[in-house]
Design an enzyme around this catalytic site. Structure first.
Site, short mmCIF file in Angstrom:
data_model
loop_
_atom_site.label_atom_id
_atom_site.label_comp_id
_atom_site.label_asym_id
_atom_site.label_seq_id
_atom_site.Cartn_x
_atom_site.Cartn_y
_atom_site.Cartn_z
N SER A 97 -3.99 -4.47 -13.00
CA SER A 97 -3.40 -3.98 -11.76
C SER A 97 -2.49 -5.04 -11.14
O SER A 97 -1.55 -5.47 -11.79
CB SER A 97 -4.52 -3.53 -10.83
OG SER A 97 -4.02 -2.58 -9.95
N LYS A 157 0.55 -7.01 -13.13
CA LYS A 157 1.93 -7.34 -12.72
C LYS A 157 2.13 -8.84 -12.91
O LYS A 157 3.17 -9.31 -13.39
CB LYS A 157 2.16 -6.98 -11.24
CG LYS A 157 1.82 -5.53 -10.85
CD LYS A 157 2.03 -5.30 -9.36
CE LYS A 157 1.13 -4.26 -8.69
NZ LYS A 157 1.23 -2.90 -9.08
N TRP A 193 -1.65 6.91 -9.86
CA TRP A 193 -1.01 5.96 -8.94
C TRP A 193 -0.19 4.91 -9.71
O TRP A 193 0.83 4.42 -9.24
CB TRP A 193 -2.09 5.29 -8.08
CG TRP A 193 -1.63 4.44 -6.94
CD1 TRP A 193 -1.92 3.13 -6.74
CD2 TRP A 193 -0.84 4.85 -5.81
NE1 TRP A 193 -1.35 2.68 -5.57
CE2 TRP A 193 -0.68 3.72 -4.98
CE3 TRP A 193 -0.24 6.06 -5.44
CZ2 TRP A 193 0.05 3.76 -3.79
CZ3 TRP A 193 0.49 6.10 -4.25
CH2 TRP A 193 0.62 4.95 -3.45
N HIS A 219 -8.77 3.87 -12.94
CA HIS A 219 -8.13 2.56 -12.77
C HIS A 219 -9.20 1.47 -12.89
O HIS A 219 -10.04 1.31 -12.01
CB HIS A 219 -7.52 2.57 -11.37
CG HIS A 219 -6.70 1.38 -11.05
ND1 HIS A 219 -5.49 1.13 -11.64
CD2 HIS A 219 -6.90 0.37 -10.18
CE1 HIS A 219 -4.98 0.02 -11.15
NE2 HIS A 219 -5.82 -0.46 -10.25
C1 GTR Z 1 -3.29 -0.90 -5.19
C2 GTR Z 1 -1.82 -1.14 -5.31
C3 GTR Z 1 -1.43 -1.22 -6.76
C4 GTR Z 1 -2.39 -2.03 -7.59
C5 GTR Z 1 -3.82 -1.99 -7.12
C6 GTR Z 1 -4.76 -3.08 -7.63
O1 GTR Z 1 -3.70 -0.75 -3.90
O2 GTR Z 1 -1.15 -0.10 -4.67
O3 GTR Z 1 -0.09 -1.65 -6.89
O4 GTR Z 1 -1.95 -3.30 -7.79
O5 GTR Z 1 -3.92 -2.02 -5.76
O6 GTR Z 1 -4.39 -4.24 -7.74
O7 GTR Z 1 -5.90 -2.73 -7.91
#
Ligand code: GTR
Length: 390
Positions: free
Chosen positions: A227, A231, A318, A369
């Site tokens: 996540s 990045k 998402w 996720h």
């Molecule tokens: C979310 C965010 C994502 C992602 C995520 C995470 O809230 O919108 O871009 O990075 O967090 O890091 O789990």
């Protein structure tokens, strides 16, 4: 019959993969800003790659003011060969650094398999979840970082926590490495590094350590993140070509997912929710994804000719799984230029069917996720295949 044909026609029209591929006008990967076609590895290395990297620095992640600082020092605080029932040696290393604004330390934990030939390749996880996920005592275990399984498969399992570099909050860039290295005298520039770049900088400092440890094969180290950590892994791999494999787990918006898909999390939303992650210039592209001079296929292409792996999850809309997959598809020309194949397909695989034949790996895991043991096993299968270990 007519009805069936029409239904089929409609189904094809509605298919997100086809729609996405047809509709997207992505910036040309292999065309310089001056309009020249890039047709050789030399012009990729000398002209286009540096140009693309600069665009990402300028407009997205920002520019780190320092690479490896002269002050960098490794303190191997503890070496214990009796971990994991004698299967692993644990090393705890403090990576110290200092700059004009003070000093900092990254706490790196490394488990090295005892019973395999040295030096050993492996994986470093940028941990962005609770520290219990990377418990160095191994009392608490987590699928987020299954160190025992990694060691059992003959790999180094290394990790550090992103908050050692910079807290994940908008503090006006006072704390963490921003406070340590940024100049106090000049105004912060719109391309100054954000928090993702700060974490990526930290991952590079762990590579500085790996290069110094004769037990670790620094030429075969993977940087892994989930996540926001995904990045970070991608940006680290773009900036630091010492990582032989770069792994993005569910990185989504401003990670592996194409911005121009405008699906799931969008640029305006991420900049609003996390104003500290990227540089200020990125905010110009809120609701204007089509004006970005780059898209994320170009970020993945910056790994070429090294290995890169992108993973999505089926219930993670998402992060836009299709956008992540298509970025890999459109990164392939940079690999082909090197005589290598990317994924070797432009068709999204069904869940739990990893693609690992080419230099770009991909899978869509069934579920939410998360970073799981399934994901890790896919990463290790990919490494086994490409590093000739099986
Ligand atoms: C979310 C965010 C994502 C992602 C995520 C995470 O809230 O919108 O871009 O990075 O967090 O890091 O789990």
């Amino acid at each position: 019959m007519k009805r069936v044909t029409f239904a089929l026609f409609l189904a094809i029209l509605m298919s997100p993969a086809l729609l996405a591929q047809d509709d997207l006008q992505l910036p040309e990967l292999l065309q310089t800003l001056g309009g020249k076609t890039v047709a050789s590895v030399e012009s990729w290395r000398e002209k286009r790659r540096p140009e693309v990297l600069e665009l990402f620095r300028n407009f997205m992640y920002g520019r780190a003011p320092v690479g490896r600082p002269d002050s960098l020092r490794f303190d191997v605080k503890d070496t214990n060969a009796e971990f994991m029932s004698g299967d692993a040696t644990r090393k705890l290393i403090d990576i110290h650094f200092a700059g004009p604004g003070g000093k900092g330390v990254v706490h790196l934990a490394v488990f090295i398999p005892n019973k395999v030939k040295k030096p050993v390749p492996g994986f470093v996880l940028i941990c962005n979840r609770g520290r219990e996920n990377i418990d160095p005592t191994r009392k608490t275990k987590s699928g987020f970082w299954p160190a025992e399984q990694i060691v059992r498969r003959g790999y180094v399992a290394a990790t550090f926590h992103n908050s050692d570099l910079d807290p994940d909050e908008h503090d006006g860039f006072k704390n963490g490495v921003h406070g340590i290295f940024d100049s106090k005298d000049t105004k912060r520039s719109p391309d100054a590094w954000g928090t993702i770049a700060a974490w990526a900088w930290g991952a590079s400092r762990t590579m500085d350590y790996f290069e110094s440890d004769p037990d670790i094969d620094s030429s075969k180290m993977a940087v892994v993140g989930h996540s926001r950590g995904g990045k970070t892994a991608l940006w680290c791999g773009a900036e630091d070509e010492r990582f032989a494999l770069v792994i993005s787990n569910n990185s989504g918006c401003t990670g592996a997912a194409l911005a121009r898909r405008k699906s799931g999390e969008r640029v305006a939303r991420i900049n609003k929710g996390f104003p500290h992650w990227f540089c200020d210039n990125y905010k110009q592209f809120n609701d204007r994804e089509d004006e970005l001079p780059v898209d994320q296929h170009m970020l993945i292409a910056l790994m070429a000719p090294r290995l890169v792996y992108v993973a999505s999850a089926s219930e993670d809309a998402w992060a836009d799984p299709l956008g992540e997959f298509l970025a890999c598809v459109h990164a392939a020309p940079a690999y082909e230029l090197h005589g290598l194949s990317g994924m070797g397909t432009a068709t999204m695989p069904p869940p739990d069917r990893p693609i690992r034949a080419g230099h770009i790996g991909y899978h869509l895991r069934t579920g939410k996720h998360n970073l799981t043991e399934y994901d890790w096993n896919c990463y290790m299968d990919f490494a086994d295949k490409h590093w000739g270990r099986r």
